[in-house]
Design a protein around this motif. Sequence first.
Motif, PDB file in Angstrom:
ATOM      1  N   PRO A  11       0.859  -1.331  -0.017  1.00 10.28           N
ATOM      2  CA  PRO A  11      -0.057   0.022   0.145  1.00 10.28           C
ATOM      3  C   PRO A  11       0.693   1.274   0.114  1.00 10.28           C
ATOM      4  O   PRO A  11       0.681   2.093  -0.699  1.00 10.28           O
ATOM      5  CB  PRO A  11      -0.880   0.101   1.317  1.00 10.28           C
ATOM      6  CG  PRO A  11      -0.859  -1.458   1.577  1.00 10.28           C
ATOM      7  CD  PRO A  11       0.574  -2.217   1.135  1.00 10.28           C
ATOM      8  N   ALA A  12       1.901   1.103   0.768  1.00  9.07           N
ATOM      9  CA  ALA A  12       2.807   2.185   0.673  1.00  9.07           C
ATOM     10  C   ALA A  12       3.288   2.850  -0.591  1.00  9.07           C
ATOM     11  O   ALA A  12       3.268   3.945  -1.078  1.00  9.07           O
ATOM     12  CB  ALA A  12       3.985   2.263   1.575  1.00  9.07           C
ATOM     13  N   GLN A  13       3.661   1.480  -1.492  1.00  8.51           N
ATOM     14  CA  GLN A  13       4.156   2.015  -2.864  1.00  8.51           C
ATOM     15  C   GLN A  13       2.979   2.660  -3.644  1.00  8.51           C
ATOM     16  O   GLN A  13       3.160   3.612  -4.634  1.00  8.51           O
ATOM     17  CB  GLN A  13       4.626   0.570  -3.362  1.00  8.51           C
ATOM     18  CG  GLN A  13       5.811   0.180  -2.768  1.00  8.51           C
ATOM     19  CD  GLN A  13       6.347  -1.097  -3.350  1.00  8.51           C
ATOM     20  OE1 GLN A  13       5.300  -2.159  -3.619  1.00  8.51           O
ATOM     21  NE2 GLN A  13       7.265  -1.541  -3.481  1.00  8.51           N
ATOM     22  N   VAL A  14       1.714   1.934  -3.359  1.00 14.23           N
ATOM     23  CA  VAL A  14       0.482   2.649  -4.281  1.00 14.23           C
ATOM     24  C   VAL A  14       0.331   4.136  -3.860  1.00 14.23           C
ATOM     25  O   VAL A  14       0.485   5.122  -4.782  1.00 14.23           O
ATOM     26  CB  VAL A  14      -0.457   1.818  -3.919  1.00 14.23           C
ATOM     27  CG1 VAL A  14      -1.784   2.561  -4.651  1.00 14.23           C
ATOM     28  CG2 VAL A  14      -0.429   0.619  -4.484  1.00 14.23           C
ATOM     29  N   ILE A  15       0.679   4.359  -2.586  1.00 14.31           N
ATOM     30  CA  ILE A  15       0.468   5.811  -2.129  1.00 14.31           C
ATOM     31  C   ILE A  15       1.378   6.833  -2.759  1.00 14.31           C
ATOM     32  O   ILE A  15       1.081   7.934  -3.466  1.00 14.31           O
ATOM     33  CB  ILE A  15       0.411   6.183  -0.783  1.00 14.31           C
ATOM     34  CG1 ILE A  15      -0.938   5.272  -0.418  1.00 14.31           C
ATOM     35  CG2 ILE A  15       0.394   7.415  -0.293  1.00 14.31           C
ATOM     36  CD1 ILE A  15      -0.648   5.338   1.424  1.00 14.31           C
ATOM     37  N   VAL A  16       2.771   6.477  -2.702  1.00 15.70           N
ATOM     38  CA  VAL A  16       3.763   7.344  -3.302  1.00 15.70           C
ATOM     39  C   VAL A  16       3.584   7.074  -4.916  1.00 15.70           C
ATOM     40  O   VAL A  16       3.959   8.597  -5.284  1.00 15.70           O
ATOM     41  CB  VAL A  16       5.083   6.484  -2.943  1.00 15.70           C
ATOM     42  CG1 VAL A  16       6.455   7.299  -3.381  1.00 15.70           C
ATOM     43  CG2 VAL A  16       5.538   6.458  -1.238  1.00 15.70           C
ATOM     44  N   LEU A  17       3.415   6.436  -5.375  1.00 21.09           N
ATOM     45  CA  LEU A  17       3.286   6.407  -6.842  1.00 21.09           C
ATOM     46  C   LEU A  17       2.195   7.239  -7.131  1.00 21.09           C
ATOM     47  O   LEU A  17       2.239   8.112  -8.405  1.00 21.09           O
ATOM     48  CB  LEU A  17       3.313   5.046  -7.400  1.00 21.09           C
ATOM     49  CG  LEU A  17       4.625   4.131  -7.414  1.00 21.09           C
ATOM     50  CD1 LEU A  17       4.338   2.628  -8.036  1.00 21.09           C
ATOM     51  CD2 LEU A  17       5.807   4.695  -8.004  1.00 21.09           C
ATOM     52  N   GLY A  18       0.874   7.034  -6.637  1.00 22.99           N
ATOM     53  CA  GLY A  18      -0.180   7.702  -6.952  1.00 22.99           C
ATOM     54  C   GLY A  18       0.291   9.331  -6.708  1.00 22.99           C
ATOM     55  O   GLY A  18      -0.088  10.124  -7.809  1.00 22.99           O
ATOM     56  N   PHE A  19       0.920   9.833  -5.658  1.00 27.30           N
ATOM     57  CA  PHE A  19       1.072  11.250  -5.512  1.00 27.30           C
ATOM     58  C   PHE A  19       2.131  11.567  -6.236  1.00 27.30           C
ATOM     59  O   PHE A  19       2.074  12.839  -6.827  1.00 27.30           O
ATOM     60  CB  PHE A  19       1.510  11.558  -3.993  1.00 27.30           C
ATOM     61  CG  PHE A  19       0.275  11.627  -3.080  1.00 27.30           C
ATOM     62  CD1 PHE A  19      -0.152  12.993  -2.951  1.00 27.30           C
ATOM     63  CD2 PHE A  19      -0.537  10.452  -2.736  1.00 27.30           C
ATOM     64  CE1 PHE A  19      -1.248  13.167  -2.066  1.00 27.30           C
ATOM     65  CE2 PHE A  19      -1.713  10.653  -2.000  1.00 27.30           C
ATOM     66  CZ  PHE A  19      -2.212  11.946  -1.718  1.00 27.30           C
ATOM     67  N   ALA A  20       3.107  10.930  -6.700  1.00 31.12           N
ATOM     68  CA  ALA A  20       4.147  11.314  -7.379  1.00 31.12           C
ATOM     69  C   ALA A  20       3.650  11.629  -8.853  1.00 31.12           C
ATOM     70  O   ALA A  20       3.951  12.441  -9.691  1.00 31.12           O
ATOM     71  CB  ALA A  20       5.408  10.031  -7.619  1.00 31.12           C
ATOM     72  N   GLY A  21       2.718  10.601  -9.314  1.00 30.07           N
ATOM     73  CA  GLY A  21       2.165  10.950 -10.705  1.00 30.07           C
ATOM     74  C   GLY A  21       1.285  12.043 -10.851  1.00 30.07           C
ATOM     75  O   GLY A  21       1.297  12.821 -11.805  1.00 30.07           O
ATOM     76  N   ALA A  22       0.601  12.304  -9.749  1.00 30.28           N
ATOM     77  CA  ALA A  22      -0.063  13.484  -9.462  1.00 30.28           C
ATOM     78  C   ALA A  22       0.703  14.864  -9.586  1.00 30.28           C
ATOM     79  O   ALA A  22       0.542  15.841 -10.262  1.00 30.28           O
ATOM     80  CB  ALA A  22      -0.895  13.924  -8.233  1.00 30.28           C
ATOM     81  N   VAL A  23       1.971  15.081  -8.913  1.00 29.87           N
ATOM     82  CA  VAL A  23       2.902  15.793  -8.965  1.00 29.87           C
ATOM     83  C   VAL A  23       3.199  15.968 -10.401  1.00 29.87           C
ATOM     84  O   VAL A  23       3.474  17.376 -10.943  1.00 29.87           O
ATOM     85  CB  VAL A  23       3.881  15.676  -7.973  1.00 29.87           C
ATOM     86  CG1 VAL A  23       5.163  16.727  -8.411  1.00 29.87           C
ATOM     87  CG2 VAL A  23       3.507  15.722  -6.562  1.00 29.87           C
ATOM     88  N   LEU A  24       3.866  15.093 -11.209  1.00 33.86           N
ATOM     89  CA  LEU A  24       4.253  15.093 -12.493  1.00 33.86           C
ATOM     90  C   LEU A  24       3.131  15.651 -13.358  1.00 33.86           C
ATOM     91  O   LEU A  24       3.574  16.510 -14.340  1.00 33.86           O
ATOM     92  CB  LEU A  24       4.855  13.892 -13.046  1.00 33.86           C
ATOM     93  CG  LEU A  24       5.854  13.229 -12.304  1.00 33.86           C
ATOM     94  CD1 LEU A  24       6.473  11.856 -12.715  1.00 33.86           C
ATOM     95  CD2 LEU A  24       7.192  13.973 -12.305  1.00 33.86           C
ATOM     96  N   ILE A  25       1.892  15.318 -13.375  1.00 32.82           N
ATOM     97  CA  ILE A  25       0.896  15.761 -14.259  1.00 32.82           C
ATOM     98  C   ILE A  25       0.681  17.068 -13.798  1.00 32.82           C
ATOM     99  O   ILE A  25       0.658  18.280 -14.815  1.00 32.82           O
ATOM    100  CB  ILE A  25      -0.406  14.945 -13.895  1.00 32.82           C
ATOM    101  CG1 ILE A  25      -0.238  13.577 -14.356  1.00 32.82           C
ATOM    102  CG2 ILE A  25      -1.594  15.771 -14.707  1.00 32.82           C
ATOM    103  CD1 ILE A  25      -1.507  12.628 -14.151  1.00 32.82           C
ATOM    104  N   GLY A  26       0.761  17.796 -12.629  1.00 31.88           N
ATOM    105  CA  GLY A  26       0.483  18.929 -12.207  1.00 31.88           C
ATOM    106  C   GLY A  26       1.686  19.807 -12.838  1.00 31.88           C
ATOM    107  O   GLY A  26       1.394  21.356 -13.177  1.00 31.88           O
ATOM    108  N   THR A  27       2.852  19.422 -12.833  1.00 32.65           N
ATOM    109  CA  THR A  27       4.038  20.088 -13.291  1.00 32.65           C
ATOM    110  C   THR A  27       3.917  20.420 -14.639  1.00 32.65           C
ATOM    111  O   THR A  27       4.353  21.379 -15.266  1.00 32.65           O
ATOM    112  CB  THR A  27       5.261  19.333 -13.035  1.00 32.65           C
ATOM    113  OG1 THR A  27       5.556  19.250 -11.626  1.00 32.65           O
ATOM    114  CG2 THR A  27       6.431  20.180 -13.593  1.00 32.65           C
ATOM    115  N   ALA A  28       3.320  19.162 -15.543  1.00 31.38           N
ATOM    116  CA  ALA A  28       3.274  19.437 -16.928  1.00 31.38           C
ATOM    117  C   ALA A  28       2.306  20.353 -17.255  1.00 31.38           C
ATOM    118  O   ALA A  28       2.441  21.547 -18.037  1.00 31.38           O
ATOM    119  CB  ALA A  28       3.104  18.148 -17.533  1.00 31.38           C
TER     120      ALA A  28
END
Length: 446
Positions: A11-28
Amino acid sequence: MWVAHLSPRHPAQVIVLGFAGAVLIGTALLMLPTSKVGPGSATFLEALFTATSAVCVTGLIVVDTPVYWTGSGHVIILALIQVGGFGIMSFASLLGVLLARRMGLRSRISAAAETKSVGFGDVRGVLLGVLRITLIVEVLTAVVLAARFLLGYGYGVGEAVWLGVFHSISSFNNAGFALFSDNLIGFAGDPWICLPICAAVIIGGLGFPVLFELRRHFRYPRTWHVNTKLVLTGTVILLVLGTVFITAVEWSNPATLGALRPEERLLAGFFQSTMTRTAGFNSVDFAQLNPVTLLAMDVLMFIGGGPAGTAGGLKITTFGVLLFILYTEISGGNAVNIFGKRLPRSVHRQAISIVLLAVGLVISATMFLMLITDFGLDRILFEVISAFATVGLSTGITAGIPPAGQVVLILVMFAGRLGPVTLATALALRSKPLYYEYPKERPLIG
């Protein structure tokens, strides 16, 4: 087969990857020319820092939000704040579901009988509960703020509604982003602006499990779970102590509270005490605060708010557990008891592990920033703790920190937002019964 190995299972991996993906999308999205005022687009670091701050509901900025970003950029930032805040509350609450399912049958029955609050098996109910609370608080706060901007400051209907919605979502999610260059300094003496924002910040910082239990069992405090009692008690104590200390120290400071009327000083003192609970709005100039006030705020920010909410920091429950461990050791007790309940030893270890790792992260980042900048220890430490606790308060040095330092702050914000949740979950899920023990031997302590 190799795809299966790449997919996250913990579950910790899912959370980290999910939020990292949101950050990258927001950055773009923030790097699009339509997101920035004027020609060209935002730099990668500006967009990344802002997106991370928004998704992690922190509020630290390297550019002036109302001036640098267009209306489209503001909408993107607001969406990232909402996704980050709702995601944290949902993930943290659903992790409770996961942990409950990993318990044995007897433990699950005991937990269900003890909490009398969240139905740990009802994932859909948890998500709908988080969504319902989010919408209710944000809509009510937005209505009050929009009415005040419309009737008290002469904004047009559309602009007043937008200001109300933006600051409502930012406050409930403890983000601290504002659409005014001086944040909320211009409203320091206005209770119709400050108090609704404070209420939204406090409610968001309590955490979904506490809000859910209060909704169902508000009249029966004796049935409240230990988590609820710890969060409510700690919140009241820290708000009162913070208000008294900040107001007393800054009362005669002409650059902060001293320029306000007495009743406005009390309001501003309460407002800033509330904001140290990881919200990040400011109604006074933090660059002019007394160093001892900054140090006190360091402590308040580091403690943070309630778990499974939009607040950051160590969490009140972690700090409370440490205090009761200390009290038990001093008083010579054999077991740590809180509100008539005994804490498992695994909780002791989890709390100590989270605190030590948090202290190590804050110290490391502070030392690095001291090596590459000329700012003093008090201002750098304040900035790092604000980033770790996802508060967003600043003495104004964020934009002046070199790019390498800003990257460190990005990592600290990300670790501070997701670290305590994921680490606590990882520790809880890794706990296994031991069928043997080594012989005991005590080293000298102290």
